[in-house]
Each structure stands twice: as structure tokens, then as C-alpha cells.
Design a protein around this motif. Sequence first.
Motif, PDB file in Angstrom:
ATOM      1  N   PHE A   1     -18.756 -13.549  -5.406  1.00 63.38           N
ATOM      2  CA  PHE A   1     -19.031 -12.116  -5.500  1.00 63.38           C
ATOM      3  C   PHE A   1     -20.345 -11.871  -6.227  1.00 63.38           C
ATOM      4  O   PHE A   1     -21.173 -11.062  -5.784  1.00 63.38           O
ATOM      5  CB  PHE A   1     -17.877 -11.440  -6.239  1.00 63.38           C
ATOM      6  CG  PHE A   1     -18.009  -9.943  -6.376  1.00 63.38           C
ATOM      7  CD1 PHE A   1     -17.763  -9.111  -5.298  1.00 63.38           C
ATOM      8  CD2 PHE A   1     -18.349  -9.379  -7.591  1.00 63.38           C
ATOM      9  CE1 PHE A   1     -17.872  -7.732  -5.433  1.00 63.38           C
ATOM     10  CE2 PHE A   1     -18.452  -8.006  -7.735  1.00 63.38           C
ATOM     11  CZ  PHE A   1     -18.220  -7.174  -6.650  1.00 63.38           C
ATOM     12  N   GLU A   2     -20.558 -12.570  -7.321  1.00 64.98           N
ATOM     13  CA  GLU A   2     -21.777 -12.373  -8.112  1.00 64.98           C
ATOM     14  C   GLU A   2     -23.012 -12.884  -7.395  1.00 64.98           C
ATOM     15  O   GLU A   2     -24.118 -12.412  -7.648  1.00 64.98           O
ATOM     16  CB  GLU A   2     -21.622 -13.045  -9.471  1.00 64.98           C
ATOM     17  CG  GLU A   2     -20.594 -12.340 -10.362  1.00 64.98           C
ATOM     18  CD  GLU A   2     -20.393 -13.021 -11.697  1.00 64.98           C
ATOM     19  OE1 GLU A   2     -20.691 -14.242 -11.787  1.00 64.98           O
ATOM     20  OE2 GLU A   2     -19.927 -12.349 -12.630  1.00 64.98           O
TER      21      GLU A   2
ATOM     22  N   LEU B   1     -15.057 -14.839  -7.959  1.00 66.57           N
ATOM     23  CA  LEU B   1     -16.060 -14.140  -8.767  1.00 66.57           C
ATOM     24  C   LEU B   1     -17.430 -14.787  -8.631  1.00 66.57           C
ATOM     25  O   LEU B   1     -18.448 -14.089  -8.569  1.00 66.57           O
ATOM     26  CB  LEU B   1     -15.626 -14.109 -10.232  1.00 66.57           C
ATOM     27  CG  LEU B   1     -16.528 -13.317 -11.172  1.00 66.57           C
ATOM     28  CD1 LEU B   1     -16.580 -11.846 -10.774  1.00 66.57           C
ATOM     29  CD2 LEU B   1     -16.037 -13.447 -12.624  1.00 66.57           C
TER      30      LEU B   1
ATOM     31  N   ASP C   1      -7.672  -9.355 -12.291  1.00 66.45           N
ATOM     32  CA  ASP C   1      -8.917  -8.631 -12.007  1.00 66.45           C
ATOM     33  C   ASP C   1     -10.068  -9.468 -12.542  1.00 66.45           C
ATOM     34  O   ASP C   1     -10.402  -9.387 -13.728  1.00 66.45           O
ATOM     35  CB  ASP C   1      -8.861  -7.260 -12.684  1.00 66.45           C
ATOM     36  CG  ASP C   1     -10.144  -6.462 -12.537  1.00 66.45           C
ATOM     37  OD1 ASP C   1     -11.108  -6.967 -11.921  1.00 66.45           O
ATOM     38  OD2 ASP C   1     -10.190  -5.314 -13.043  1.00 66.45           O
TER      39      ASP C   1
ATOM     40  N   CYS D   1     -13.319  -9.353 -12.142  1.00 60.14           N
ATOM     41  CA  CYS D   1     -14.549  -8.668 -12.551  1.00 60.14           C
ATOM     42  C   CYS D   1     -14.485  -8.203 -14.003  1.00 60.14           C
ATOM     43  O   CYS D   1     -15.518  -8.091 -14.666  1.00 60.14           O
ATOM     44  CB  CYS D   1     -14.820  -7.483 -11.633  1.00 60.14           C
ATOM     45  SG  CYS D   1     -15.205  -7.938  -9.924  1.00 60.14           S
ATOM     46  N   ARG D   2     -13.300  -7.909 -14.507  1.00 60.06           N
ATOM     47  CA  ARG D   2     -13.121  -7.439 -15.885  1.00 60.06           C
ATOM     48  C   ARG D   2     -12.362  -8.443 -16.735  1.00 60.06           C
ATOM     49  O   ARG D   2     -12.112  -8.184 -17.910  1.00 60.06           O
ATOM     50  CB  ARG D   2     -12.372  -6.089 -15.883  1.00 60.06           C
ATOM     51  CG  ARG D   2     -13.117  -5.006 -15.125  1.00 60.06           C
ATOM     52  CD  ARG D   2     -12.237  -3.804 -14.818  1.00 60.06           C
ATOM     53  NE  ARG D   2     -12.933  -2.843 -13.984  1.00 60.06           N
ATOM     54  CZ  ARG D   2     -13.050  -2.947 -12.648  1.00 60.06           C
ATOM     55  NH1 ARG D   2     -12.500  -3.965 -12.016  1.00 60.06           N
ATOM     56  NH2 ARG D   2     -13.709  -2.044 -11.970  1.00 60.06           N
TER      57      ARG D   2
ATOM     58  N   PRO E   1     -16.763  -3.629  -7.469  1.00 53.25           N
ATOM     59  CA  PRO E   1     -15.947  -4.467  -8.360  1.00 53.25           C
ATOM     60  C   PRO E   1     -14.532  -3.942  -8.566  1.00 53.25           C
ATOM     61  O   PRO E   1     -14.087  -3.698  -9.691  1.00 53.25           O
ATOM     62  CB  PRO E   1     -16.752  -4.445  -9.664  1.00 53.25           C
ATOM     63  CG  PRO E   1     -17.413  -3.103  -9.675  1.00 53.25           C
ATOM     64  CD  PRO E   1     -17.753  -2.813  -8.222  1.00 53.25           C
ATOM     65  N   GLN E   2     -13.799  -3.770  -7.474  1.00 52.50           N
ATOM     66  CA  GLN E   2     -12.396  -3.368  -7.550  1.00 52.50           C
ATOM     67  C   GLN E   2     -11.638  -4.164  -6.503  1.00 52.50           C
ATOM     68  O   GLN E   2     -11.369  -3.717  -5.402  1.00 52.50           O
ATOM     69  CB  GLN E   2     -12.232  -1.852  -7.332  1.00 52.50           C
ATOM     70  CG  GLN E   2     -11.082  -1.218  -8.112  1.00 52.50           C
ATOM     71  CD  GLN E   2      -9.731  -1.225  -7.387  1.00 52.50           C
ATOM     72  OE1 GLN E   2      -9.616  -1.700  -6.274  1.00 52.50           O
ATOM     73  NE2 GLN E   2      -8.714  -0.694  -8.030  1.00 52.50           N
TER      74      GLN E   2
END
Length: 269
Positions: free
Chosen positions: A30-31, A27, A125, A127-128, A104-105
Motif C-alpha cells: 500500500f505504501e 501495508l 487496521d 494503516c493505524r 487508508p481505510q
Amino acid sequence: MSAVAELTDELLQVAVEAARMAGAMLLERFERGEARGVSTKSTPTDPVSEADISSERAIHELLQRRRPRDGLLGEEGDDQLGASGLRWIVDPLDGTVNFLFGLPQWSVSVAVGDSAGTVAGVVYDPCRDQLFAAARGGEASVSVGGGAPQRLKGSTCADLSTALIATGFAYDAQVRAAQAELMVRVLPRARDIRRLGSAALDLAWTAWGRCDGYFEHGVKPWDVAAGALICERAGLCVLDLPEDRRLPKGILVAAEGLVEPLLELVGRA
């Protein structure tokens, strides 16, 4: 608590620890929008990133510390039998294309199995901050934002015309062509189809009732080991799709009332 139950609980906690650790690392990248060191595997449309490799390496190191006698099968090359009769099955980044494109999947899937099948599994997951988990003989659950686990119950939809169906596509062009023909069969019969990009997360969301069913040909053990157990423990039917002349083996997950009509449409090319 029996010795078997204690071991199963320990294995599940190790899976949770590994998935959360790898998810946090991914994450962060990713961010920041990092997509370095991309190469391809089976076809030009099958990418593997440095993030995939780093995530698998980190999970491997954690498992070596916590469960040194267990085996390991990882998507990016790890394949060790071990000496305990248990083997970890890891997809360190399921949904690499989405990850690389900033969608974001994507997820981390960590499962452990024995000769009888999957013992415990987790799909995370990042992202969530939603963690899906199940153990053999237990309930499937989801924890949102680190909160208390909530029991998962899959959809009970029995009418294909009102069902939302998830699927995925292989990387091989010829297999994709056969899969496109399946879409032509399913789309007029179902409410709609979703192709989201992470098989493990598709399974977890189906267990949560976000989709009524899921099928895909060409999935690998690391794609589905954790998610299939989660769906099963959420009360859904989990079936293997047989290989035929144009399609590799696959998986179908749905409530009992949807299995037969879906199987008629997607069980063969």
C-alpha cells in the motif's frame, strides 16, 4: 485455566498472528502504491487484486502450520471443512477498492468458529496499527501501536437524531438502488451517515464508539465474523437483517435503544 479457555486463548493468538502478518505484507504494498493484477468478481465494481490473493495465501499457509486439522473459508476461494470441528473465516483484505485508490481505510479480518458460532476474532487496521480482538465469553479490546489492550465499550446512544450511523453498499446495481432508498429514510432521522468502505473495520469502529450503529445488506460471512463478535463482546446488540424481495440478508449493530428505530427504517426495502 480450563482446557476450553486455553484453546480459546490459543485460537485468538493465532488469529492475531495471522492478521498482523498479512497486514504488514499489505501495508508495504500500500505504501509503495502497488495495485497490480486487478480483476473483477461478481460485477465490474467488485475488484480482486493480486494483493488479496497473496494475503489469503499467506494466511492459509500460516494456519496450515499452526492449525492443520482446522477448516478454512476465505473470500478469495479457500473453502475447506477440516477435521477438528473448527473453521477459520478469513477476509484477507476487506476494503479492496480503498486499497487500490490509496485510501487508508481497509483491514484484515480473521475469525475462527465452531458449530455454535464464532469462537475468536480479530480485525486489524494496518494503516493505524490498531488491532481489535474478542473471544467468546470474554471482553472486546483494542491494541494501539502494539500497546496493552484497552477494553472496548460500544456507544450507549439511544436517540437516533444524535446518532452517527455507518453503512456499506453492495456491488449489484439493483441492490444498490434499494439501499439508496434506505438512505433516504435514515438520513433525515440520524445525525449523519458514513460509508467508509470496509465492513470489518466499520464493525470494529462501532465497537469502539466511533459510530453509534452500523447496518449493511449483502455482507458475507468473512466480512462480519470477527467484527460481529467484537461488537457483541463490547456490549452492543447484533441482529441479522432478513432477506426480502429486493435486499439480501444483512446485519445491524447498535446499542439496545437504537435497534428498534433503525430496524423500522432499514429492515425492509
